[in-house]
Enzyme design. Structure first.
Site, PDB file in Angstrom:
ATOM      1  CB  CYS A 117     -10.543  -2.855   0.551  1.00  0.00           C
ATOM      2  SG  CYS A 117     -10.279  -2.163  -1.129  1.00  0.00           S
ATOM      3  CD  GLU A 152      -5.209  -6.076  -1.054  1.00  0.00           C
ATOM      4  OE1 GLU A 152      -4.697  -4.756  -1.122  1.00  0.00           O
ATOM      5  OE2 GLU A 152      -5.792  -6.611  -0.172  1.00  0.00           O
ATOM      6  CB  CYS A 184      -8.658  -4.694  -3.636  1.00  0.00           C
ATOM      7  SG  CYS A 184      -7.436  -3.194  -3.482  1.00  0.00           S
ATOM      8  CG  ASN A 189      -0.331  -0.328   2.477  1.00  0.00           C
ATOM      9  OD1 ASN A 189       0.677  -0.905   2.677  1.00  0.00           O
ATOM     10  ND2 ASN A 189      -1.210   0.002   3.676  1.00  0.00           N
TER      11      ASN A 189
END
Ligand code: THU
Length: 142
Positions: free
Chosen positions: A97, A58, A100, A45
């Site tokens: 999430c 991701e 993603c 991230n």
């Protein structure tokens, strides 16, 4: 779907987590996406002072892969925890999430195995279809 080494992919996600840029949340995530051709694309991230600009691990991995020509994938692994968590010990499961999940579904459909690293060599696996049931995808536009 061809077979893959889930433990090795989980470890690649744990390793990628070390690169996370997380000055705001201090929650570090790594991802490893195994392409059908055997290449592994990793991501972390990347946060931003304008918070909404943040990119999840991701999608970092997915966009790296797509931008380098990969279009089909065997599996994804994710490792996420507060930045000071030692991955040699226990990691909480860090599911992707919703954004993603949708981004991945575009390329994989529901069968993609999603490996959630739990630390210490442990992991759990779900399919993307379990995580994103009744998904809207490319076929819905036809
Ligand atoms: N994050 C990811 O990178 N992947 C996930 O699956 C969940 C959340 C990031 C976004 C943000 O940088 C931090 O974790 C806290 O939400």
């Amino acid at each position: 779907m061809t077979s893959f080494d889930a433990a090795a992919l989980a470890q690649a996600a744990i390793d990628a987590r070390q690169q996370a840029y997380v000055p705001y949340s201090h929650f570090a995530v790594g991802a490893a996406l195994l392409a059908e051709d055997g290449r592994v694309f990793t991501g972390c991230n990347v946060e931003n002072a304008a918070y909404s600009v943040t990119n999840c691990a991701e999608r970092t991995a997915l966009f790296k892969a797509v931008s380098e020509g990969a279009r089909t994938f065997r599996a994804l692994a994710v490792a996420g925890a507060p930045q000071d968590t030692d991955p040699a010990g226990h990691l909480p499961a860090c599911p992707p999430c919703g954004v993603c999940r949708q981004a991945l579904f575009e390329f994989t459909g529901p069968q993609l195995p999603v490996v959630l690293a739990l630390g210490g060599g442990a992991y759990e696996t779900h399919t993307l279809g379990e995580l994103l049931p009744h998904a809207f995808g490319p076929n819905d536009l036809l």
